[in-house]
Design a protein around this motif. Sequence first.
Motif, PDB file in Angstrom:
ATOM      1  N   ILE A 100      82.785  64.150  12.642  1.00 11.28           N
ATOM      2  CA  ILE A 100      83.064  63.820  13.907  1.00 11.28           C
ATOM      3  C   ILE A 100      83.042  62.833  14.842  1.00 11.28           C
ATOM      4  O   ILE A 100      81.193  63.143  14.836  1.00 11.28           O
ATOM      5  CB  ILE A 100      84.319  64.585  14.474  1.00 11.28           C
ATOM      6  N   ASN A 101      82.935  61.802  14.786  1.00 11.86           N
ATOM      7  CA  ASN A 101      82.819  60.524  15.268  1.00 11.86           C
ATOM      8  C   ASN A 101      83.069  60.093  16.402  1.00 11.86           C
ATOM      9  O   ASN A 101      84.476  59.523  16.028  1.00 11.86           O
ATOM     10  CB  ASN A 101      81.680  59.765  14.846  1.00 11.86           C
ATOM     11  N   LYS A 102      82.733  59.244  17.665  1.00  6.15           N
ATOM     12  CA  LYS A 102      82.673  58.523  18.730  1.00  6.15           C
ATOM     13  C   LYS A 102      82.646  56.975  18.617  1.00  6.15           C
ATOM     14  O   LYS A 102      81.222  57.153  19.519  1.00  6.15           O
ATOM     15  CB  LYS A 102      83.464  58.982  19.894  1.00  6.15           C
ATOM     16  N   GLN A 103      83.188  56.004  19.304  1.00  2.73           N
ATOM     17  CA  GLN A 103      82.626  54.949  19.689  1.00  2.73           C
ATOM     18  C   GLN A 103      83.146  54.798  20.829  1.00  2.73           C
ATOM     19  O   GLN A 103      83.752  54.791  21.931  1.00  2.73           O
ATOM     20  CB  GLN A 103      83.266  53.427  18.243  1.00  2.73           C
ATOM     21  N   PHE A 104      82.259  53.523  21.484  1.00  3.03           N
ATOM     22  CA  PHE A 104      81.923  53.641  22.926  1.00  3.03           C
ATOM     23  C   PHE A 104      81.762  52.155  22.936  1.00  3.03           C
ATOM     24  O   PHE A 104      80.741  51.733  22.392  1.00  3.03           O
ATOM     25  CB  PHE A 104      81.765  54.795  23.565  1.00  3.03           C
ATOM     26  N   ALA A 105      81.452  51.670  23.892  1.00  4.81           N
ATOM     27  CA  ALA A 105      80.954  50.873  24.855  1.00  4.81           C
ATOM     28  C   ALA A 105      81.829  49.263  24.051  1.00  4.81           C
ATOM     29  O   ALA A 105      80.810  48.857  23.592  1.00  4.81           O
ATOM     30  CB  ALA A 105      79.775  50.772  24.818  1.00  4.81           C
ATOM     31  N   GLU A 106      82.743  49.074  23.433  1.00  6.75           N
ATOM     32  CA  GLU A 106      83.255  48.251  22.696  1.00  6.75           C
ATOM     33  C   GLU A 106      83.325  48.167  21.493  1.00  6.75           C
ATOM     34  O   GLU A 106      82.296  47.094  21.133  1.00  6.75           O
ATOM     35  CB  GLU A 106      83.164  46.461  23.508  1.00  6.75           C
ATOM     36  N   LYS A 107      82.571  49.625  21.250  1.00  7.06           N
ATOM     37  CA  LYS A 107      82.281  49.637  19.590  1.00  7.06           C
ATOM     38  C   LYS A 107      80.563  49.626  19.705  1.00  7.06           C
ATOM     39  O   LYS A 107      80.454  49.202  18.071  1.00  7.06           O
ATOM     40  CB  LYS A 107      83.474  49.067  18.471  1.00  7.06           C
ATOM     41  N   ARG A 108      79.901  49.025  20.066  1.00  8.64           N
ATOM     42  CA  ARG A 108      78.560  48.827  20.625  1.00  8.64           C
ATOM     43  C   ARG A 108      78.240  49.884  20.084  1.00  8.64           C
ATOM     44  O   ARG A 108      76.176  50.036  19.558  1.00  8.64           O
ATOM     45  CB  ARG A 108      78.288  47.837  21.928  1.00  8.64           C
ATOM     46  N   GLY A 109      77.883  50.853  20.753  1.00 10.55           N
ATOM     47  CA  GLY A 109      77.829  52.763  20.256  1.00 10.55           C
ATOM     48  C   GLY A 109      78.486  53.164  19.301  1.00 10.55           C
ATOM     49  O   GLY A 109      79.927  53.398  19.258  1.00 10.55           O
ATOM     50  N   THR A 110      78.080  54.497  19.304  1.00 10.97           N
ATOM     51  CA  THR A 110      78.767  55.574  18.281  1.00 10.97           C
ATOM     52  C   THR A 110      77.595  56.841  18.711  1.00 10.97           C
ATOM     53  O   THR A 110      77.148  57.048  17.855  1.00 10.97           O
ATOM     54  CB  THR A 110      78.816  55.408  17.000  1.00 10.97           C
ATOM     55  N   ILE A 111      78.578  57.793  18.392  1.00  6.42           N
ATOM     56  CA  ILE A 111      77.968  59.296  18.669  1.00  6.42           C
ATOM     57  C   ILE A 111      78.965  60.556  17.534  1.00  6.42           C
ATOM     58  O   ILE A 111      80.336  59.836  18.126  1.00  6.42           O
ATOM     59  CB  ILE A 111      77.847  60.223  20.199  1.00  6.42           C
ATOM     60  N   GLY A 112      78.113  61.046  17.685  1.00  9.97           N
ATOM     61  CA  GLY A 112      78.517  62.259  16.467  1.00  9.97           C
ATOM     62  C   GLY A 112      77.965  63.420  16.231  1.00  9.97           C
ATOM     63  O   GLY A 112      77.192  63.372  16.562  1.00  9.97           O
ATOM     64  N   LEU A 113      78.993  64.125  15.511  1.00 13.83           N
ATOM     65  CA  LEU A 113      78.719  65.418  15.497  1.00 13.83           C
ATOM     66  C   LEU A 113      78.767  65.226  13.695  1.00 13.83           C
ATOM     67  O   LEU A 113      80.081  65.641  13.051  1.00 13.83           O
ATOM     68  CB  LEU A 113      79.632  66.419  15.946  1.00 13.83           C
ATOM     69  N   GLY A 114      77.909  66.293  13.058  1.00 12.77           N
ATOM     70  CA  GLY A 114      77.686  66.402  10.961  1.00 12.77           C
ATOM     71  C   GLY A 114      77.971  67.623  10.943  1.00 12.77           C
ATOM     72  O   GLY A 114      76.602  68.639  11.881  1.00 12.77           O
ATOM     73  N   ALA A 115      77.814  68.516  10.325  1.00  8.57           N
ATOM     74  CA  ALA A 115      77.711  69.888   9.403  1.00  8.57           C
ATOM     75  C   ALA A 115      78.089  69.819   8.234  1.00  8.57           C
ATOM     76  O   ALA A 115      78.334  69.682   7.580  1.00  8.57           O
ATOM     77  CB  ALA A 115      78.634  70.633   9.793  1.00  8.57           C
ATOM     78  N   ASP A 116      76.755  70.463   7.508  1.00  8.00           N
ATOM     79  CA  ASP A 116      76.730  69.940   5.858  1.00  8.00           C
ATOM     80  C   ASP A 116      76.445  71.732   5.322  1.00  8.00           C
ATOM     81  O   ASP A 116      75.940  72.749   5.759  1.00  8.00           O
ATOM     82  CB  ASP A 116      75.776  69.441   5.706  1.00  8.00           C
ATOM     83  N   ASN A 117      77.491  71.711   4.475  1.00 10.24           N
ATOM     84  CA  ASN A 117      77.163  73.390   3.400  1.00 10.24           C
ATOM     85  C   ASN A 117      77.630  74.070   4.285  1.00 10.24           C
ATOM     86  O   ASN A 117      76.436  75.479   4.785  1.00 10.24           O
ATOM     87  CB  ASN A 117      75.764  73.900   2.764  1.00 10.24           C
ATOM     88  N   PHE A 118      78.165  74.580   5.964  1.00  7.02           N
ATOM     89  CA  PHE A 118      78.701  75.507   6.631  1.00  7.02           C
ATOM     90  C   PHE A 118      78.904  76.248   5.976  1.00  7.02           C
ATOM     91  O   PHE A 118      78.937  77.554   7.766  1.00  7.02           O
ATOM     92  CB  PHE A 118      78.971  74.346   8.100  1.00  7.02           C
TER      93      PHE A 118
END
Length: 836
Positions: free
Chosen positions: A747-765
């Motif tokens: 899951i990720n979130k774009q910010f600052a007019e889509k100049r930035g992205t922050i997200g969380l990920g999980a593999d084989n959880f």
Amino acid sequence: MKKLFNIIAIFLLIGTTGVMAQQPTGRVTTPAKIIGTAKDLNTGEPVAYATAALYVTGSETNIAGAVADGEGKFFITGMDPGTYELRLSFLGFETKTVSDIQVDSKTGDVNIGEIEMTDKGLALEEVTVQGQRDLIEERVDRTIYKAENDKTTAGGDGTDVLRRVPMLSVDLDGNVSMRGSSNITVLIDGRPSAIAASSITDALKQIPADEIKAVEVITSPSAKYDAEGTSGVINIITKKNNLQGMSANIRTGTGLRGSDFGLNASARKGKFGFSLGGYGRAGYNTLGSFDNKQVVTNPDNSVSTILQSADTRRDYLFGRYNLGVDYEINKYNFLTAAVNFGIRNSQNYQNDFLTQNFLNGDLVRNALRETDTKDNSNSVDISLNYTKTFEKKGKDISLLTLYSRNNQQNSFVNTLFTDDMSTIDSRLKNDNPSKNEEFTIQLDFVEPLGKEGKSILEYGAKNILRKAYSDFSYFQAEGANGEYVENLNPTFNNEFSYDQNVTAGYLSYTATLFKNYTIKPGIRYEYTTITADFKTESSAVEIPSYGTFVPSLNLSRKLSNGNLIKASYNRRISRPSLRFLNPNIDQSNPLQVSQGNPELDPEFTDNYELGYSTFFKGTMVSFSGFFRNTIGSIQAVRTVQDDGVIFTGYDNIGHENAVGTNIFTNISISDKFSLNGSVDAYYAMLDNGLTDPLYAASNEGFVISGRLFGNYTLPKDWQVQVFTFARGRSVQLQGSSGGFAAYGMGINKQFAEKRGTIGLGADNFLAKEFKIRNEIITPTIVQNSTNIMRNMNFKINFSYRIGKLSVDQKPRKKKSVTNDDLKEGGSGGAEMTQNK
């Protein structure tokens, strides 16, 4: 220097004129403006920040320009009365041209209204997929996966991207195969890389997913490509730009099993463009284990049973750095240069490596070992390319050069404990420094034929000079602190050199027939000379020269509603790389020894393919079927040595057939929710062609794999992605390799007019570990092994873009060398870079 002074003088003059123009004249006038709005033809939405450039009709002189606002609106000032042409462009859209714009006076407005722009995916000649931000494009000889439109790979690497590409399979170790064959060629931006040449697996881990624009799966390469690759060619296209201005992008991610950090910057001013970037990726504490049982029938008919088990751990550090420069000499002449550096440090540990030997059921020996394997290397690629274009659209000449060098340092230390398993009895060490050098020069011509240039003639020549060197030696030491003593036996201590020269010429023709048909025949000839030598032997290894004709034929027909049907045939040649040639004996596991064969010949493969693509109501479906026939296949030959040791060598003894299909679909359920997935299935038939019942082997069976991932867009620039992949048992000549599955969620979130992205990920959880079971069955050997991998991972990703770029209206033509002529192999084989 004179030109520089002239430019400065012009700027001073313009500045002075501007200041004078600002002086009050007693009357306020409104300068003439050209006003318009950029709209997306497909959605009707405004194309925010599109770039508008104004040209004098009939010339390439750009006199004014503007950037649209967030609503797609723009206005241009600063032009004199006259007739103009406006070009509107934005990344992901075709450039839209509006002609015959008449400006009658120096005041007043000229409103040209809404300008509808077309997505590039809809404008390409042979595209069969339609819709917003589509992932797949079909052409006559390839399938293109548009990775930049897939956000599920954010924070990952090239391995994560290729796992989503139709017709490709990537196992848990990162080994890539196409339609069941690992004999493929991987290019980066259309050219080989020293990083990829040494290890495709490690090369993919060094390329950030965010830097990959697209992946081309070329299942039927034309004559222009080297004749290498039984299955075909994978071309990874990274994000390049033809932009003006400056920009920088920073990205980082951290997780339980790995972290990465990257910084890229680019700048373009006038005729010069620069790019500079670096990326590092570290993996740590990747835990696992293995156990192995092998039952061997000895020449005296006694039966040796060996049980092995160990705990494993891997740590690694990869780095990739690049510098690129391009220069537009004039309208028709372009230069590009690039330097790429790569580093790889990998260390694998096997602890509590217990071996138990049984003879006719009785335990005869226990042995406890520890093995420390290192694989370190550094590489450099230097390219200088020149391209000349002409007034005639599509015509060009290019001279391409590439120098690559890869220095490797491979070693292992095998520590044997005493019978009480508490103190060190002896240590065995193998050092194998090696060097691979390659210089390529290539001349290509492209000549459009006919009045409209719909037919294209391509021809050219190429020469590749390769030099490989391996210096291998073994050392023995007593106890924990004893000094290493070198083994002087030439079998274990020698220097091997391998020089190869490949000269090639090709001719390819593309034509459109009866409006909807495309035909692309071609012929290529390659002549190869090889010299190989050992330092301690008086004569060189005798390897005869050989020449090969490589024909190809690609056909396609566009049907109604954009559907496409295509068929192809091509012949491929697979020269053995140093993974199979290296005579260094690998006995990191002393009971499973392997060695390359410097006298191997190439493989030859005939490929036949039939494909069909269609779409309906937001759904795209692509079907393809293929048949592959390989002669002279390089296969492993396993023999039993003393004390039940299995020795693996290589020879051109195999015959390999495969028939299969691939089905891919992309479903746009809504403008917020999309799914795509694929199923690959083929039936493999393998035979080593031997008649001796002790060594004769054949095997056949189905191999099935599939993948599925989805993307859902939430309000306020949030996105959720899920991904899963599974592969069934893989058929091998003498047994099988077990299947596996992997999955992830982000899951990720774009910010600052889509100049930035922050997200969380999980593999084989949901699973703590994966088990892969392999087996080898011959008349004298039965081996069953299980590898366990613990690769559960949670990660945080972050990226941010600094600066702003605008579209350059005259994109530079960039071409580069492609070397595709070595059989690299997958996870098996005697390797110059051993113990991956």
